[in-house]
Design a protein around this motif. Structure first.
Motif: not given
Ligand code: SF4
Ligand code: SF4
Ligand code: FES
Ligand code: FES
Lengths: 726, 207
Positions: B37, B41, B71, B73, B77, B80-81, B83, B113, B120, B122, B139
């Motif tokens: 991951q 990603g 956490t 996925h 993603t 820059y994810h 959250q 994305v 992305s 969340q 992230g």
């Protein structure tokens, strides 16, 4: 061990779980996740009880309560209700179930409300309705109302896990039985929980369930989440006629319940038999029943002036047989039967052969060799500490035997039996049990069992037995060492060894078995080959075996499809219009083994009873009745008048009393067996007619109409049946 | 190509942390998932199968473990994810507005994305930094605290130029000796707190 349940003291064997303690005391505890043959995990929290135990002082005496003589050991109660399926009952323990404890009753009702929060409650359209553990327990232990005013979880309601098993994700209550079943029983980690909390659902990432034993999850799912796709929407549980009987698709002889509705066989479920199949059956036994209600022959067929087979009455068929056999000696008529016929049917045919004097008598499939080495039972297999499988593809020959072998590899822990039945929670069973693959050796061609075996020897199976006497490779020496070092070794022989086995086979086997102390299972060729071998159903000197049927002057062939007809007049008795039936002069409709009363003997020598399910098959008759018709046509005395007559024959000739066989069957060894040269035989479990055809509802109903299906009940005219009655 | 094919030393290192038994091999599941991951990603189905083979288990089980954790996925993603905490404190402090703003201005829905591959989004549950609500995590890097409209715009602008501002607080959140959350600057958070007492054993008067 003394345990007090709801105020009653009872005596229990050490190791008993608290849930079994309550059941032993005649009480009841609701449960969803515990299952007799799976590890108890405490997932559903429905089996709550209050419990407490006495405590000892440092000097070993009990902490007492009360004064003087009235003092009793003080019971220290757990502050909260406990899950009884994962708790071991101990000496002096006190347990209160909902019967005597308000706390437990309230806790269980609360748990029930919680379990039902996300349950769709679509009982009216659910196949499980009427036989649903959740429904029953909600009725018995729930509040009867929900305080949950919000939307329930919505998920896929028709999610096919395979062609056979369909999942309703909304109905799942996350008991984990199906997940544990796959991990623990067939040893395949193919199902698991996905996501977490209220979002949890069951799924596989393997692109479907492996066939073999997948259908068992539809039995053990306590709700209607996992359903048998062959039987889906075919009936409600209270509409089915349930018939406890024995599966005869292979020589294991699993106990099953056949569910018929409106005269059609719609569903087969497993029935517990601790000695044979525990609680499991194979996918063929469960899903492969469609042949019993599709394209059946329902009346006799005779040839008309144009030589076409046309429907006729039994009387007309008997007349046609009389004409066909006229001028022939009764001894010219060869008599053949399928080796899944019952012992009673075999006895009737043996008697008819004696009456007609024919030398050409045979049953098929069968093997030439008879095995005299000490017999292993299925329980011996499950508790063996070394198993050597030679030349067997168990998936085709005896699927549930494979499960019993895997049971031995995970320790051979057979749950104890109580008055209330098999232990509901056997605390010795654990999740992810340690397996002992080194206890299993397989010799021969590669099969599904290889994945579980510590010793794999790719070899010619027939030579293997001789080579085990004088092992010539390290691999074979390891197998011999395994047998030598074991206390309870079992040898299992399959078709590759038994079919066409040569002269030294018996000597080699006897030698190996006596040297290693091993017990032996030689898997018979068909469901009742072993039992029928006790009857003289092999060609007499000069007689013709089945595979030379075309040379016989005339023949009667029951439920066999050699694909040829006799030189002269040929009568075929079968359930379907087989290739052989198409060649026959007269075709007589047969009942399937689901519709018979009788007895078969399985691969361990256990006599098992067959009971007739309520399946509509017109004027079909079993072999005993059919032989009466044949006897009439041949002008000889009917060999047996019905089932009882045939059982009397067995009692006379073999000293066998079949009148009250226990439901679990009984082991029996026949003193004498008949054998003779046999045709090569390759067992196959699934035949073409066993597969359900994918039909839409419209097509299905149209087909029912075309095949003149009608609601059974009051038939227009009583069907004319031939022969005697039972 | 498989992911771990060329990373044998890494694989060996991960397995060396666990007992050399079938059960031990299964324990390597988490670090192997993390590795994939972090690099890609997300964990695709083929990677799940690959990890299953390494651990001696089935892809079903890998997916089961993976899906337990929000956490990990299963879908790609962005670089820059983002959250966004959506639990009570942050919700009271404007997390919903922050979320709506992000989704709208980045034109991306959960599971997607953004076309440039950067973003992305969340929604997550409480990040444990309620004192600095609303909180956003990028992230695995750290927390961006008190993300109001202005701060949000600033952050997005820098990210668009691939200049990720330093997080206000690295994870995990800094909690002082006295059990109180402090900003990266050391300043105690929370403005309207009354009646809090120092934990016994700590010197000093009431905060
Ligand atoms: S699908 Fe059925 S057996 Fe499996 S966890 Fe859900 S309720 Fe239990
Ligand atoms: S193992 Fe044999 S007897 Fe048992 S269900 Fe399967 S086919 Fe029938
Ligand atoms: S917790 Fe499910 S039966 Fe005990
Ligand atoms: S509520 Fe957002 S960090 Fe706790």
């Amino acid at each position: 061990m003394k345990v007090t349940v709801d105020g009653t003291e009872i005596d229990l064997p050490a190791g008993t779980s608290a849930i079994d303690a309550v059941f032993s005391a005649g009480g009841d505890v609701p449960y969803f996740c515990a299952h007799k043959y799976l590890s108890p995990v405490g997932a559903c929290r429905m089996c709550l009880v209050e419990s407490g135990s006495p405590r000892r002082n440092p000097d070993g005496s009990f902490v007492m309560e009360g004064e003087g003589d009235a003092a009793t050991p003080k019971v220290f109660w757990f502050p909260k209700p406990m899950a009884s399926c994962t708790m071991q009952a101990t000496e002096g323990m006190h347990i209160r179930s909902a019967k005597t404890s308000q706390v437990v009753a309230k806790a269980q009702a609360g748990m029930m409300e919680f379990t039902l929060l996300n349950h769709p409650l679509d009982c009216p359209t659910c196949d499980k309705g009427g036989a649903c553990e959740l429904q029953d327990r909600a009725f018995e232990y729930g509040y009867g109302a929900s305080r949950f005013g919000f939307d329930r979880r919505h998920a896929d309601k028709h999610y096919p896990l395979s062609d056979f098993v369909i999942l309703d994700q909304e109905r799942c209550i996350h008991c984990k039985r199906c997940v544990r079943y796959f991990e623990e029983v067939p040893g395949q980690e193919v199902l698991d929980f996905i996501e977490r909390g209220g979002h949890t659902f069951i799924d596989t990432q393997e692109g479907g369930l492996p066939t073999g034993f997948s259908g068992n999850i539809t039995d053990i799912c306590p709700v209607g989440a996992l359903l048998d796709n062959v039987a889906r929407f075919r009936g409600r549980n209270w509409e089915y006629d349930h018939t406890p009987t024995t599966c005869t698709l292979c020589p294991v002889g699993c106990s099953i319940t056949v569910d018929a509705r409106n005269g059609r066989l719609e569903r087969i479920v497993a029935r517990e038999n601790r000695d044979v199949n525990e609680a499991w059956i194979c996918d063929a036994g469960r899903f492969g029943h469609v042949f019993a209600s599709e394209e059946r022959l329902t009346t006799p067929l005779i040839r008309d002036e144009d030589g076409q087979l046309v429907a006729a009455t039994w009387d007309a068929a008997i007349d046609a047989m009389k004409r066909g056999f006229s001028g022939m000696r009764t001894a010219d008529v060869a008599l053949y039967l399928g080796a899944d016929s019952t012992l009673e049917e075999g006895a009737a045919l043996e008697a008819l052969a004696a009456a007609t004097g024919t030398r050409s008598v045979d049953h098929a499939p069968r093997y030439e060799v008879s095995v005299t080495a000490p017999q292993a039972t299925l329980t011996d297999v499950a508790t063996a500490d070394a198993i050597v499988v030679i030349g067997a593809d168990l998936g085709e020959e005896a699927p549930v035997l494979e499960l019993r072998i895997l049971e031995a590899l995970r320790g051979g822990l057979i749950p104890p039996e109580f008055a209330h039945g098999t232990a509901i929670a056997d605390l010795r069973l654990v999740e992810r049990p340690a397996r002992r693959p080194e206890r299993l050796a397989v010799i021969g061609r590669e099969s599904r069992l290889w994945a579980h075996a510590g010793h794999r020897v790719s070899a010619d199976s027939q030579g293997a037995l001789a080579r085990l006497t004088h092992p010539d490779t390290d691999e074979l020496r390891a197998v011999v060492a395994l047998l030598d070092g074991a206390e309870r070794p079992v040898i299992i022989l399959g078709a590759d060894v038994l079919s066409g086995a040569g002269g030294s086979f018996s000597a080699n086997l006897t030698d190996l078995a006596s040297r290693t102390g091993a017990r032996v299972i030689a898997i018979p060729a068909a469901a009742n080959s072993r039992g029928l071998a006790a009857l003289n159903l092999v060609p007499r000197a000069g007689g013709l075996p089945v595979w030379r049927a075309q040379e016989a002057p005339a023949a009667f062939i029951s439920r066999l499809d050699p694909g040829v007809r006799a030189a002269g007049f040929t009568v075929v008795h079968d359930t379907h219009l087989t290739a052989t039936a198409r060649l026959a002069d007269v075709v007589l409709p047969a009942v399937t083994n689901y519709e018979k009363r009788g007895t078969v003997q399985n691969l361990e020598g256990r006599l098992l009873p067959l009971h007739p399910a309520a399946i509509q098959s017109g004027e079909s008759a079993d072999l005993i009745r059919t032989l009466s018709a044949l006897a009439e046509a041949l002008g000889v005395k009917a060999p047996a008048r019905g089932l009882r007559g045939a059982q009397a024959l067995l009692a006379d000739h073999l000293g066998l009393d079949l009148s009250d066989l226990p439901a679990r069957g009984a082991l029996h060894t026949f003193r004498r067996t008949f054998a003779g040269p046999a045709a090569p035989h390759t067992p196959t479990l699934w035949t073409e007619r066993m597969h359900a055809r994918p039909l839409s509802w419209v097509d299905r109903i149209e087909e029912l109409v075309h095949s003149d299906w009608q609601l059974p009940g009051a038939p227009a005219a009583p069907p004319a049946r031939a022969g005697g009655s039972d | 190509m498989t992911y771990f094919e060329t990373k044998q030393p890494l694989v060996a290192d991960i397995f060396s942390r666990y007992p050399d038994s079938p059960q031990g091999r299964r324990s390597a599941l988490m670090p192997l998932l993390r590795e994939v991951q972090d690099a890609e990603g997300f964990v695709s189905e083929s990677r799940m199968a690959e990890i299953a083979a390494l651990c001696g288990t089935t892809a079903t089980e890998v997916r089961s473990v993976m899906s337990f954790y929000s956490t990990y996925h299963t879908l790609p993603t962005g670089k820059y994810h983002l959250q966004v905490c959506s639990t009570l404190m942050c919700a009271l402090a404007g997390a919903d507005e922050l979320w709506d703003h992000l989704v709208e201005s980045l034109d991306v829905q959960p599971g997607e994305v953004s076309p440039d591959g950067r973003f992305s989004v969340q929604k997550v549950e409480c990040l444990g930094s309620c004192g600095t609500a609303p909180v956003m995590q990028i992230g695995d890097d750290g927390y961006y605290e008190n993300v109001g409209p202005g701060k949000c715009a600033q952050i997005l602008e820098s990210l668009r130029n691939d200049l990720q501002p330093l997080p206000d607080n690295p994870v995990p959140v800094t909690v002082g000796d006295d059990g109180r959350q402090v900003l990266a600057t050391g300043q105690a958070v929370g403005s309207s707190v009354t009646g809090l007492h120092r934990l016994p054993g700590h010197a000093g008067g009431d905060a």
